[in-house]
Structures are given as structure tokens and as C-alpha cells.
Design an enzyme around this catalytic site. Structure first.
Site, short mmCIF file in Angstrom:
data_model
loop_
_atom_site.label_atom_id
_atom_site.label_comp_id
_atom_site.label_asym_id
_atom_site.label_seq_id
_atom_site.Cartn_x
_atom_site.Cartn_y
_atom_site.Cartn_z
N ASP A 13 8.44 -30.28 9.33
CA ASP A 13 9.16 -30.49 10.60
C ASP A 13 10.58 -31.00 10.39
OD1 ASP A 13 6.70 -29.90 11.88
OD2 ASP A 13 6.10 -31.99 11.65
N LYS A 16 13.62 -26.88 9.42
CA LYS A 16 13.84 -25.70 8.56
C LYS A 16 14.08 -24.46 9.39
CE LYS A 16 9.89 -26.07 6.48
NZ LYS A 16 9.43 -27.35 7.04
N GLY A 40 4.96 -23.76 12.69
CA GLY A 40 5.43 -23.21 13.96
C GLY A 40 6.92 -23.39 14.14
N HIS A 41 7.61 -22.33 14.57
CA HIS A 41 9.03 -22.41 14.92
C HIS A 41 9.16 -22.10 16.40
CE1 HIS A 41 10.13 -22.45 10.86
NE2 HIS A 41 10.22 -21.17 10.62
N GLN A 223 5.84 -26.20 6.13
CA GLN A 223 5.51 -27.61 5.81
C GLN A 223 6.59 -28.23 4.91
OE1 GLN A 223 2.57 -25.28 5.20
NE2 GLN A 223 2.33 -25.44 7.38
P1 IMP Z 1 -3.59 -28.36 7.58
O1 IMP Z 1 -2.42 -27.68 6.96
O2 IMP Z 1 -3.88 -27.89 8.97
O3 IMP Z 1 -4.81 -28.34 6.69
O4 IMP Z 1 -3.22 -29.91 7.75
C1 IMP Z 1 -3.07 -30.79 6.64
C2 IMP Z 1 -1.94 -31.79 6.88
O5 IMP Z 1 -0.70 -31.10 6.94
C3 IMP Z 1 -2.05 -32.55 8.20
O6 IMP Z 1 -1.53 -33.86 8.01
C4 IMP Z 1 -1.14 -31.79 9.13
O7 IMP Z 1 -0.65 -32.59 10.19
C5 IMP Z 1 -0.04 -31.39 8.16
N1 IMP Z 1 0.68 -30.19 8.57
C6 IMP Z 1 0.28 -28.91 8.44
N2 IMP Z 1 1.21 -28.06 8.90
C7 IMP Z 1 2.24 -28.82 9.29
C8 IMP Z 1 3.54 -28.51 9.81
O8 IMP Z 1 3.93 -27.35 9.99
N3 IMP Z 1 4.34 -29.59 10.06
C9 IMP Z 1 3.95 -30.87 9.83
N4 IMP Z 1 2.76 -31.19 9.35
C10 IMP Z 1 1.91 -30.18 9.08
#
Ligand code: IMP
Length: 447
Positions: A13, A16, A40-41, A223
Site C-alpha cells: 500500500d 505503487k 488492489g489498485h 504487496q
Molecule cells: P494474504 O496475502 O491474503 O495471504 O495476506 C497475508 C498478509 O498480507 C496479511 O497481513 C494481509 O493484510 C497482507 N496483504 C496482502 N495483500 C496486501 C496488499 O495488497 N496490501 C497490504 N497488505 C496486504
């Protein structure tokens, strides 16, 4: 020609989306290399807002090729919704390609993600619930379904009959959930296959071909560094490799063909989900950052945790990714503050620690050592050059560059494309090997 990787230097977040959108203007090809619909964008087109989870935002440029690489995991239902949204807005998707070896998220992955989080209780990770971890787990266990499997109706039927049978045992016996109807899932996914078939190819060949044709390729990480499975705050991480090294594995391009790595970092820090966060702010200032920065997750709507800039993380991200330069985003969010703190190092049990610890337990015990800087208390959102910035804001940026030892190439001061200071063209600017003897190029904003 330049092949550039854009990565998040914090917990995701970082903004990017805006930086890749800016850089996409100079790119011929934009490639997403890991993650799935957990990212997500938010995109605004013709006053309509919509969200892209998988398709690179480069799709908005009519001549840019967009590739979803083999390191991603694909939820076909959500991907098809994205395609439909774009087509409704008359945005062509003919330049989209999807890797035939990317893995597919299945209904049992989403169910197991949510059920296992619930089972973990206070040990939960705080996942997005999109089935990301279970899809990558099946890839490692070698029972995953790849896009090319989806394209083969006979093979898919055979594979899914076995796999759903196996997953139903887990759903029923471990999680007390009703079993999936195998035939229904097969029919549903065969339908998805027909919709996606025109896009599915050997993307590593396409990317290599683009390299040979000396196209500008932008590799877009989802991420951030601290969510990296190997280099992040394990176990509070995602299940892929957002770091720059992940771009090679997640696309099938060799490392010698990468020219530059650009990190993206907020002027403060945020985190979604569970896990330690040394500079987290609970009180008024945290609320202010959350409100001014509109810190709510694009995918889940969850409120993001907010804190001061952490230079230990910044230095770590610079090292792990081999960052050539950094884009600092959301500087304007700090505009109202009287004073701003920056974490320069940690203290663990009375000892100073300048390096990022590998253990989550040790990280949880880190206390930030702060340097306090004066705020500028004027709006920066209309600044377009470094000279327009208040002196205190410029000093703040210089201090960050000095702490992380990476020059700043871009400063972002708001969501719109023009609310940006381009200090140096980050794609064609000098490479690390051409740096000024002091360690930083003279034209970039550096310490
Ligand atoms: P997962 O990717 O859904 O398995 O989540 C694992 C961890 O990554 C959690 O703490 C989520 O909140 C974090 N996370 C996954 N995708 C994002 C993102 O796009 N932005 C911020 N945190 C993310």
C-alpha cells in the site's frame, strides 16, 4: 531501453499504483510478477472508479502490452469481472496476456483460507481471505491447477476429481464445512477457461521477445518487501515474493536483463493485518494520518494501522531489493503536523540495533529510537518542483535519503498524476554503476 522493477519498500500500500501508472507512460510492456487478488489498485476513468486486482493498470494505455506472469495466482472469477468492467468502459483488453503456468485459485482455497484463519484464533495472520496462501501451498505441494490445466477439459476433469475429493476431506473433517460439489466446480471452471483462453500463452517467451526488441519493460510488484515470504516479517507475510528478486522467478526472465529497481515508500508507514509494527501510532496522530491518507484497504476495506517512517525498514528494503532510487509518496499527508518523528534505529533490551531483525519475536521487542524533525504546516499538494517545497519538507526528504542511503527520484503529493515532483527520470536516470563517487548521483535528491 530499460527493464525496471517497481517494488513496495514497506508493508504494501505504498502508492505503487500511482508510480507504476506514471512510469507506464514510458513502458511498452507492464508485467505483474506475483500475488493475486489480495492486491488492489483504485483507478478512476471518465469519472468512474473501479478496482483492478490482477490486471496491470498499464491496460489503460492503448498500446501497452500487459502481462500477468507465472509467479501470480489467478482467481478466474475475479479476473473475468475485471475484464468485464474494462470492456464496459470501452477499454480494450486485447493487449493482455496471461501466463499459462500461473496457478489458479479454486473455491476450496478461499474456504480453507478463511477457515484456517478462524481456527488460528489470536494466532491469525489477518489475511485478505482471498485464498492466496492455500493456492501457493498447493503449488509447493505440487497439486496445484495451472492455467494450462484449465485449458485442457479432459485433463482438468481428471485432476479436479482427485483434488476436490482430497480437499473435501479437509473441509469436512478439519473445518466442519460442507463438501464442494465436484461436478459443479468443474463446469464452473470450464466456463471460465473458455472466457480466458484467448489470453493464455507462454508469457516468458513474450517477455524475452520484448527484451530482444529492446522494449521498455516495467515489472510491477504487488504487496511490499516486509510481506515477502522469505524476507518479510514471517509468519505475518503473504505467500509470494514481492521483492525485486521475485520478478525474475515470477516472469521467467534472467537477472542480467534487469536494469533498475525503484522502491516505493510512503513518507510514513502503514500496515494491514496482524504482526509487530514498532512505529505504530495509537492516538491522535495515528488517526490524523489515517484520515488524511485515506488509509483503508482497497481489497478488504480494512483500516490500515499507521505510524512514523521507519528507516531501519527503509535500509533493509534498499538492501534486499538492491534499490537504485526511491519514490516517496503521500508527503502531503504530513502537512498539518507540528513535528514529525523518524525512527532511525531500534533498541532491544537496552542495546541499539541498526539492522532489521529476522525473528518476528525479536522484532516485536524492538523499540524505536526517534529523531524529531520540525513540521512545515503548509500545504505541499500544489508543489511541482523541489524549490516549491517548504524548507522543512525538503530537509525531511533529505534526511530520509541519508538514512536509507538511496536517492529520491520521485516525490508524490496527492493522488492525481500531476501532484508529483519528478526529481530525476527513474527509468532512464543513472544506474548504480554510474553514481557520483559520494555514492549518489548529483542530480537526484540525496543526502
Ligand atoms: P494474504 O496475502 O491474503 O495471504 O495476506 C497475508 C498478509 O498480507 C496479511 O497481513 C494481509 O493484510 C497482507 N496483504 C496482502 N495483500 C496486501 C496488499 O495488497 N496490501 C497490504 N497488505 C496486504
Amino acid at each position: 531501453m530499460a527493464n525496471v522493477i517497481v517494488i513496495g519498500a514497506q508493508w504494501g500500500d505504498e502508492g505503487k499504483g500511482k508510480i507504476t501508472d506514471l512510469l507506464s507512460r514510458s513502458a511498452n510492456v507492464v508485467v505483474r510478477y506475483q500475488g493475486g487478488v489480495n492486491a488492489g489498485h483504485t483507478i478512476v476513468v471518465n469519472n468512474q472508479t473501479f478496482i483492478l486486482h490482477l490486471i496491470p493498470s498499464g491496460i489503460l494505455y492503448p498500446d501497452t502490452e500487459c502481462i500477468i506472469g507465472c509467479g501470480t495466482v489467478i482467481d478466474p472469477q475475479i479476473l473475468i469481472e475485471e475484464l468485464d468492467q474494462l470492456e464496459k468502459l470501452n477499454i480494450s483488453t486485447r493487449n493482455l496476456l496471461i501466463s499459462e503456468t500461473a496457478h489458479v485459485t479454486m473455491p476450496y482455497h478461499r474456504l480453507i483460507d478463511s477457515a484456517s484463519e478462524e481456527r488460528r484464533g489470536n494466532q491469525k495472520i489477518g489475511t485478505t481471505g482471498r485464498g492466496i496462501g492455500p493456492t501457493y501451498a498447493d503449488k509447493s505441494e505440487r497439486i496445484g491447477i495451472r492455467m494450462l490445466d484449465l485449458m485442457d477439459p479432459i485433463g482438468l476433469r481428471e485432476q479436479l476429481e482427485w483434488t476436490i475429493n482430497y480437499k473435501n476431506v479437509i473441509l469436512e473433517k478439519l473445518y466442519n464445512l460442507p463438501p464442494l460439489n465436484t461436478q459443479e466446480v468443474i463446469e464452473q471452471y470450464l466456463g471460465y477457461a473458455e472466457r480466458l483462453r484467448p489470453y493464455v500463452v507462454d508469457t516468458s517467451l513474450k517477455i524475452y521477445d520484448a527484451v530482444l526488441r529492446r522494449r521498455n519493460i516495467l515489472f510491477e510488484g504487488a504487496q511490499g518487501t516486509l510481506l515477502d515470504l522469505d524476507h518479510g516479517t514471517y509468519p505475518y507475510v503473504t505467500s509470494s515474493n514481492p521483492v525485486a528478486g521475485g520478478a525474475c522467478v515470477g516472469t521467467g526472465l534472467g537477472p542480467t536483463m534487469i536494469d533498475r529497481v525503484i522502491g516505493v515508500s510512503k513518507a510514513y508507514t502503514t500496515r494491514v493485518g496482524e504482526g509487530p509494527f514498532p512505529t505504530e501510532l495509537d492516538g491522535k496522530v495515528g488517526e490524523l494520518l489515517c484520515d488524511r491518507g485515506a488509509e483503508f484497504g482497497t481489497t478488504t476495506g480494512r483500516k490500515r494501522r499507521c505510524g512514523w517512517f521507519d528507516a531501519v525498514i527503509g535500509r533493509y528494503a534498499a538492501r534486499i531489493n538492491g534499490m537504485d532510487c526511491v519514490a516517496i509518496t503521500k508527503l502531503d499527508v504530513l502537512d498539518e503536523l507540528e513535528e514529525i518523528k523518524v525512527c532511525v534505529a531500534y533498541e532491544i533490551d537496552g542495546e541499539r540495533c541498526d539492522n532489521f531483525p529476522s525473528s518476528a519475536r525479536q522484532f516485536a521487542r524492538c523499540r524505536p529510537i526517534y529523531k524529531t524533525m520540525p513540521g512545515w504546516q503548509v500545504s505541499t499538494s500544489d508543489c511541482r518542483t523541489l524549490e516549491d517545497l517548504p524548507v522543512a519538507a525538503l530537509d525531511y526528504l533529505k534526511f530520509l535519503a541519508e538514512l536509507i542511503q538511496v536517492p529520491i527520484a520521485i516525490v508524490s503529493l496527492g493522488a492525481s498524476r500531476d501532484q508529483t515532483i519528478i526529481v530525476e527520470d527513474p527509468i532512464h536516470g543513472p544506474k548504480r554503476g554510474l553514481l557520483h563517487p559520494s555514492g549518489t548521483p548529483t542530480t537526484l535528491l540525496s543526502a
